[in-house]
Scaffold this motif. Structure first.
Motif, mmCIF file in Angstrom:
data_model
loop_
_atom_site.group_PDB
_atom_site.id
_atom_site.type_symbol
_atom_site.label_atom_id
_atom_site.label_comp_id
_atom_site.label_asym_id
_atom_site.label_seq_id
_atom_site.Cartn_x
_atom_site.Cartn_y
_atom_site.Cartn_z
ATOM 1 N N VAL A 138 -34.601 -25.891 -24.149
ATOM 2 C CA VAL A 138 -33.497 -26.352 -23.296
ATOM 3 C C VAL A 138 -33.951 -26.485 -21.850
ATOM 4 O O VAL A 138 -33.565 -27.415 -21.148
ATOM 5 N N ARG A 139 -34.787 -25.591 -21.412
ATOM 6 C CA ARG A 139 -35.235 -25.651 -20.020
ATOM 7 C C ARG A 139 -36.040 -26.919 -19.753
ATOM 8 O O ARG A 139 -36.036 -27.453 -18.636
ATOM 9 N N ASP A 140 -36.727 -27.424 -20.764
ATOM 10 C CA ASP A 140 -37.494 -28.652 -20.598
ATOM 11 C C ASP A 140 -36.606 -29.892 -20.539
ATOM 12 O O ASP A 140 -37.072 -30.973 -20.182
ATOM 13 N N ASN A 141 -35.353 -29.751 -20.936
ATOM 14 C CA ASN A 141 -34.389 -30.850 -20.852
ATOM 15 C C ASN A 141 -33.539 -30.598 -19.608
ATOM 16 O O ASN A 141 -32.535 -29.884 -19.661
ATOM 17 N N VAL A 169 -22.098 -23.528 -26.833
ATOM 18 C CA VAL A 169 -22.177 -24.676 -27.746
ATOM 19 C C VAL A 169 -23.629 -25.026 -28.023
ATOM 20 O O VAL A 169 -24.028 -25.258 -29.172
ATOM 21 N N VAL A 170 -24.448 -25.065 -26.979
ATOM 22 C CA VAL A 170 -25.857 -25.401 -27.149
ATOM 23 C C VAL A 170 -26.554 -24.371 -28.031
ATOM 24 O O VAL A 170 -27.307 -24.713 -28.939
ATOM 25 N N CYS A 171 -26.301 -23.094 -27.757
ATOM 26 C CA CYS A 171 -26.928 -22.039 -28.568
ATOM 27 C C CYS A 171 -26.484 -22.133 -30.033
ATOM 28 O O CYS A 171 -27.281 -21.914 -30.950
ATOM 29 N N THR A 172 -25.219 -22.450 -30.248
ATOM 30 C CA THR A 172 -24.712 -22.572 -31.617
ATOM 31 C C THR A 172 -25.449 -23.671 -32.368
ATOM 32 O O THR A 172 -25.903 -23.477 -33.510
ATOM 33 N N CYS A 173 -25.584 -24.836 -31.736
ATOM 34 C CA CYS A 173 -26.287 -25.950 -32.388
ATOM 35 C C CYS A 173 -27.761 -25.641 -32.584
ATOM 36 O O CYS A 173 -28.354 -25.979 -33.614
ATOM 37 N N LEU A 174 -28.367 -25.000 -31.605
ATOM 38 C CA LEU A 174 -29.779 -24.637 -31.725
ATOM 39 C C LEU A 174 -29.992 -23.672 -32.879
ATOM 40 O O LEU A 174 -30.958 -23.801 -33.639
ATOM 41 N N ARG A 175 -29.109 -22.697 -33.000
ATOM 42 C CA ARG A 175 -29.291 -21.715 -34.063
ATOM 43 C C ARG A 175 -29.189 -22.370 -35.433
ATOM 44 O O ARG A 175 -29.982 -22.063 -36.329
ATOM 45 N N GLY A 201 -35.105 -24.849 -39.836
ATOM 46 C CA GLY A 201 -36.534 -25.101 -39.670
ATOM 47 C C GLY A 201 -36.862 -26.143 -38.620
ATOM 48 O O GLY A 201 -38.008 -26.589 -38.524
ATOM 49 N N GLY A 202 -35.902 -26.567 -37.804
ATOM 50 C CA GLY A 202 -36.186 -27.580 -36.797
ATOM 51 C C GLY A 202 -35.769 -27.134 -35.420
ATOM 52 O O GLY A 202 -35.634 -25.944 -35.159
ATOM 53 N N LEU A 203 -35.577 -28.115 -34.524
ATOM 54 C CA LEU A 203 -35.091 -27.819 -33.177
ATOM 55 C C LEU A 203 -34.082 -28.883 -32.777
ATOM 56 O O LEU A 203 -33.880 -29.881 -33.480
ATOM 57 N N LEU A 204 -33.455 -28.678 -31.640
ATOM 58 C CA LEU A 204 -32.443 -29.607 -31.173
ATOM 59 C C LEU A 204 -33.043 -31.000 -31.067
ATOM 60 O O LEU A 204 -34.030 -31.220 -30.382
ATOM 61 N N ARG A 205 -32.421 -31.953 -31.750
ATOM 62 C CA ARG A 205 -33.022 -33.281 -31.857
ATOM 63 C C ARG A 205 -32.387 -34.297 -30.918
ATOM 64 O O ARG A 205 -33.020 -35.240 -30.507
ATOM 65 N N GLN A 206 -31.133 -34.138 -30.587
ATOM 66 C CA GLN A 206 -30.458 -35.116 -29.740
ATOM 67 C C GLN A 206 -30.715 -34.804 -28.272
ATOM 68 O O GLN A 206 -30.647 -33.663 -27.839
ATOM 69 N N ALA A 207 -31.035 -35.843 -27.519
ATOM 70 C CA ALA A 207 -31.288 -35.656 -26.088
ATOM 71 C C ALA A 207 -29.948 -35.585 -25.358
ATOM 72 O O ALA A 207 -29.381 -36.606 -24.984
ATOM 73 N N TYR A 234 -20.723 -31.615 -26.645
ATOM 74 C CA TYR A 234 -19.555 -31.362 -27.493
ATOM 75 C C TYR A 234 -19.613 -32.186 -28.773
ATOM 76 O O TYR A 234 -19.218 -31.711 -29.845
ATOM 77 N N LEU A 235 -20.100 -33.412 -28.670
ATOM 78 C CA LEU A 235 -20.212 -34.242 -29.866
ATOM 79 C C LEU A 235 -21.236 -33.648 -30.829
ATOM 80 O O LEU A 235 -21.033 -33.665 -32.056
#
Length: 1047
Positions: A383-386, A401-407, A413-419, A427-428
């Motif tokens: 997240v810090r890199d974004n 919200v961000v932490c929820t989606c990241l978890r 097995g992945g990471l946050l994909r949407q920029a 929220y979306l």
């Protein structure tokens, strides 16, 4: 009785259920019904409705098995506010699982009865209440966990920065929600960090302890979490020890139920037992604190309460009148109130603003949210890199919200994909992570309709019939709705609310973008009605919804909606928005100032450069104030680069945010700024890049003013690249208080050489020092430099800097205005400066030397300078210790026939009658002096008598005279009256804060009434005058309508 080593699960569960009151058991069943609705093995309500504790235990173990039933029951205990049972249950050693449907013997039932804890001595009421507060507030529901699972509030809570706002009602009316909207302070003042324990302590502004404190903050900033933490810390003895004996918590959502109640009922509802010792509690009301959480979520009737106020604490009245009476101090005025709200909902003498998370606290939140340290670190660094996403995370709700989606994605097995670059995108992403496939999204349309209906009616609690009207069932949308059970008489009622008010606003925005005929006829009407009601008013309850509306029109977002939810976005909304913005530009005369940051925030959400350019094309002047958080700086710069027709651009920040991340650790509420470093917490590089882009691409831009922007060296470098671009035609550059260091002056010097259009520069409030001024003067002395005005107020310059500036004056024939106010130049520095002023090349016309630590000795150098310099026409020496001796020396130069000075300011220079005698000679001798400021000097009536002789001399050409706070009385008005009757040039006279009295003012009125008197401005503010005198002045205005009389 000692417990056996192995206990029967059914027996244990029955024992715990026996401890529930009848109402609590009913709530337990209702919550259980909502949980089991989500699974296939639903317990029929008919079997639960009449079941007692033992029967319920049998139903639970029979359907789920002992261990699952036990865990489920523990979660439900917490939801019905029986955390004592939850905590005790965590310590149980349940090792034997009763087989599903297994028999239960009478002996085991008897064992259950025997194991009920024996009665204990009754606790002190205060301690018993603290225990109940701990049970109620120690745990918080985690929506990402299994049903009923909770987390410890103290372990999850992350500190928030609090600042005290100055009491400024005008400003309070102009603020409302956002992604951590920052606030401008009263003029010239900064917000002050504050600790929670000092909320109710007196300060310099108010010596009396405040009775009402408002904690205000944007949507999702953590107001309710902070209120709950206050309750818990008070119960644990960590907060307000010795200040409040009891602290009570009221949630405004509960108050929306409309039932009449009294203050007695309000307090009794917080008490854990049926009979609260109310007379004992209210015996010393000044030792009580009532927390009113979520004032902005009250229904509209609360904000315009009509009817007689409550005066008796036992009197039952509608809830809106009860709260209004408490807040308005009509009821229990000694009671202290702590109110949480979004900004602008309340105006109180002490407002404390919640600013959200610093960078350090964002990192702390991630590590508290993720139990696995490696996952926490991985998520945080991603997240810090974004940069935009990380910036938005200063709002706790966005962070969650961000932490929820990241978890969810980490567990897959992945990471946050949407920029994610906007709040709408965040929220979306949360919506898509919890939404079933497209065929099952019918319920989401109903959810959007429900949200919109609630928004327009300002309703946050919904009954089951409300859900039914929109085709919803609670279990279908449980990911977005909370269920609350309220007791009404002897029955319980079930209500629903969105997991956060901002989610309701998000779904309401989605209702407007859906393509279909039903949108215009549904709740809230058309987009046109929405925009008309909103009107870019930051205080509007529609503000966040409109911002989400813009964000949902982003092309990438539209693609997600159509692909993932099979929803079509109405194609005509963008044209409606553009037409609306264009009409705003026409009504405001092509100036964007009111609501400018709100419009920028909306445009940032859409992330469509072509749309933003078209939206901003009608504006020629853009003034954005109140830019406080980094997010707002990012938003502003993002939109600025699309301002292709703007000629004047002002971006004003808030001083207190420049170092919002510099804070020490400590206990709850301990936020103290650290020592500031010039290069710490500067704005992101993208900010300078976007400003540079605006300079390169907009040849119409002639004036750029930045105030309170932490540019830093890198930001200045990027900005100067734009200034040196051939397409840049900027003429006026102001960089006031922008954290410009001495090293950045090298880039500014290069800009002065390269940009032939730049003629005015203001660098006030930056710590340039001698190294910086040396670099800057290299550019100022270059033959290609065309700068005409430079302001260097409070730039930490000393005497040595004047040597460099003198070199500029002796080589640069274009420089005509120099402002060195607020620098400790001292007499030795002025000596160097005068050498440059006397040089034949010098063309300086205006020189400001206010607060430069000058003494009478400086006037020895100034006097000959005034004789030799042929260009200087304005000189400000205010707030220097010149005294009468210095003025006498100065007047030697002023009297000389070659002196061309037209304006002289000597305010607060410790002048007396002797100085007036010398100035009298100047007025008689100088044909050039037109303006003289002697304010805040103790001249007295005697000094004015001497000055009057010069004013009445036929050679006097003075047009403006300031004599504010000069110790004048009615006696001085005799001389002034005589002067006004003779002098034919004096047009403006300022006499504010002098004790002239009615007699003196009447003396002035006589010559003023003469047609020959040329005076056009007379200010008499700060005087106690009778009504008869005011009438006489009014009559004078009637005969001379052009005469400006201020009183």
């Amino acid at each position: 009785m000692p417990r056996p080593p192995v206990r029967d699960g059914l027996c244990l569960l029955s024992t715990y259920l026996e401890e529930l009151e009848a109402v609590e058991l009913k709530k337990f069943k209702l919550y259980l019904g909502t949980v089991t609705e989500r699974g296939e093995d639903k317990i029929p309500w008919g079997r639960m409705e009449t079941a007692g504790p033992l029967d319920m235990a049998q139903l639970l173990t029979g359907h789920f098995g002992t261990e699952a039933a036990w865990l489920l029951a523990l979660g439900l205990f917490e939801r019905i506010n029986r955390r004592d049972l939850w905590e005790k249950g965590q310590r149980e050693d349940l090792v034997r699982d009763t087989p599903p449907g297994g028999p239960s013997s009478l002996g085991s039932q008897s064992a259950c009865l025997l194991e009920v804890s024996p009665g204990t001595p009754r606790k002190d009421p205060g301690e018993a209440y603290r225990d109940s507060v701990r049970r109620r507030f120690r745990l918080m529901q985690d929506r990402n966990a299994r049903p009923g699972e909770c987390v410890n509030l103290s372990r999850r809570y992350t500190r928030l920065l609090l600042v005290r706002e100055h009491s400024n009602p005008t400003r309070a009316r102009q603020k409302l929600l956002d992604t951590g909207r920052g606030r401008a302070r009263a003029a010239g003042q900064q917000a002050r960090p504050i600790r929670l324990e000092t909320l109710f302590e007196p300060d310099a502004e108010r010596p009396e302890p405040p009775r009402t404190v408002v904690l205000q903050g944007a949507a999702g900033i953590g107001k309710s979490m902070l209120a709950r933490k206050v309750m818990l810390d008070w119960a644990d003895g960590k907060l307000f020890r010795g200040r409040f004996d009891y602290v009570f918590y009221v949630n405004c959502r509960d108050m929306n139920q409309g039932a009449e109640r009294s203050a007695r009922d309000l307090v009794a509802g917080c008490w854990p037992e049926p009979r609260a010792p109310l007379h004992e509690l209210l015996r010393v009301p000044e030792r009580l604190l009532l927390i009113i959480d979520g004032f902005d979520e009250l229904e509209p009737s609360f904000h315009d309460a009509q009817g007689p106020w409550c005066a008796c604490w036992e009197e039952k009245r509608p809830a809106e009148l009860l709260l209004s009476s408490l807040i308005g101090r009509k009821l229990l005025p000694e009671l202290s109130l702590l109110i949480t709200t979004r900004p602008a909902a309340l105006e109180q003498p002490r407002c404390v603003e919640i600013l959200g998370f610093s960078e350090a606290e964002r990192k702390e939140y991630f590590h508290k949210y993720f139990p696995d340290a490696q996952q926490a670190s991985q998520a945080f660094h991603f997240v810090r890199d974004n940069e935009p996403l990380f910036t938005m995370c200063f709002v706790p709700m966005v962070c969650w919200v961000v932490c929820t989606c990241l978890r969810q994605q980490l567990e897959g097995g992945g990471l946050l994909r949407q920029a994610c670059r906007t709040t709408t995108a965040v929220y979306l992403l949360y919506l898509l992570s919890l939404t079933p496939p497209a065929p099952a999204t019918r319920s989401l349309r109903g959810l959007c309709s429900l949200a919109c209906d609630g928004l327009w009616h300002q309703k946050v609690l919904f009954e089951e019939r409300d859900l039914g009207r929109h085709g919803l069932r609670g279990a279908e949308v449980s990911a977005f709705l909370n269920m609350d059970i309220f007791q009404k008489d002897i029955n319980c009622e079930k209500y629903y609310s969105f997991i956060h008010l901002s989610f309701q606003e998000f779904f309401a925005a989605m209702h407007y973008v859906l393509d279909g005929a039903e949108r215009g006829s549904g709740p809230g009407g058309t987009v046109t009605r929405l925009l008309a009601e909103y009107g870019f008013a930051e205080r509007s309850f529609l503000a966040l919804t409109v911002r989400f509306l813009f964000g949902l029109l982003n092309e990438e977002t539209r693609g997600y909606l159509e692909k993932s939810l099979s929803w079509k976005v109405s194609p005509g909304i963008k044209a409606e928005l553009l037409g609306w913005i264009e009409s705003k530009a026409q009504s405001e005369g092509s100036t964007l100032q009111r609501g400018s940051l709100e419009l920028f925030s909306c445009l940032h959400e859409i992330q469509d450069e072509e749309f933003i350019q078209r939206a901003l094309s009608p504006f020629r002047v853009v003034v954005v104030s109140d830019i406080a958080s980094r997010m707002e700086h990012m938003v502003s710069s993002f939109c600025v680069k699309s301002c292709r027709n703007v000629q004047v651009l002002h971006l004003r920040g808030a001083a207190h945010r420049a170092h919002e991340d510099d804070r020490t650790g400590g206990t709850l509420g301990a936020q103290t700024p650290l020592a500031q470093s010039p290069e710490r917490n500067v704005l992101l590089g993208a900010y300078g890049e976007r400003l540079a882009a605006a300079l390169c691409t907009n040849p119409s831009l002639t004036e750029l003013a930045l105030c309170h922007h932490a540019l830093g060296s890198q930001g200045v470098k990027l900005l100067c690249q734009g200034l040196r671009h051939p397409g840049c035609k900027l003429q006026n550059l102001r960089l006031k208080k922008c954290h410009i260091s001495s090293s950045a002056c090298q880039d500014l010097a290069a800009t002065l050489i390269a940009n032939k259009h730049l003629i005015r520069m203001d660098l006030s409030g930056n710590s340039l020092g001698l190294p910086g001024i040396e670099l800057l003067c290299e550019g100022l002395q270059h033959p290609k430099c065309r700068l005409q005005m430079i302001r260097l107020r409070k730039c930490q310059l000393e005497a040595a800097a004047c040597r460099e500036i003198a070199s500029v004056l002796s080589t640069n024939p274009h420089l005509i205005e120099l402002d060195l106010t607020g620098n400790a130049l001292e007499d030795s520095g002025l000596r160097w400066l005068c050498q440059g002023l006397r040089h034949p090349v010098c063309r300086l016309r205006t020189l400001w030397l206010k607060i430069c630590h000058l003494t009478a000795a400086a006037c020895e150098d100034l006097a000959p300078t005034l004789r030799e310099n042929r260009s200087l026409v304005e000189l400000d020496l205010g707030l220097n210790e010149l005294g009468d001796p210095g003025t006498l020396l100065l007047c030697q130069g002023l009297r000389h026939p070659t002196c061309t000075l037209q304006t002289l300011r000597l305010g607060i220079c410790r002048l007396g009658a002797a100085a007036c005698a010398a100035l009298c000679d100047v007025l008689q001798a100088s044909r050039h002096l037109l303006e003289l400021d002697l304010s805040f000097n103790d001249l007295g009536d005697g000094g004015l008598r001497l000055l009057g002789a010069g004013l009445r001399h036929p050679a006097c050409r003075l047009q403006k005279l300031w004599l504010d706070s000069c110790g004048l009385t009615a006696k001085a008005c005799r001389d002034l009256s005589s002067t006004l009757g003779i002098n034919q040039t004096l047009a403006e006279l300022y006499l504010t804060n002098n004790a002239l009295g009615d007699t003196g003012v009447r003396l002035l009125c006589k010559p003023l009434s003469l047609p020959s008197c040329p005076l056009r401005v007379l200010w008499l503010f700060g005087m106690e005058l009778r009504e008869s005198t005011h009438r006489r002045l009014a009559a004078l205005r009637g005969t001379k309508p052009y005469l400006d009389i201020g009183c």
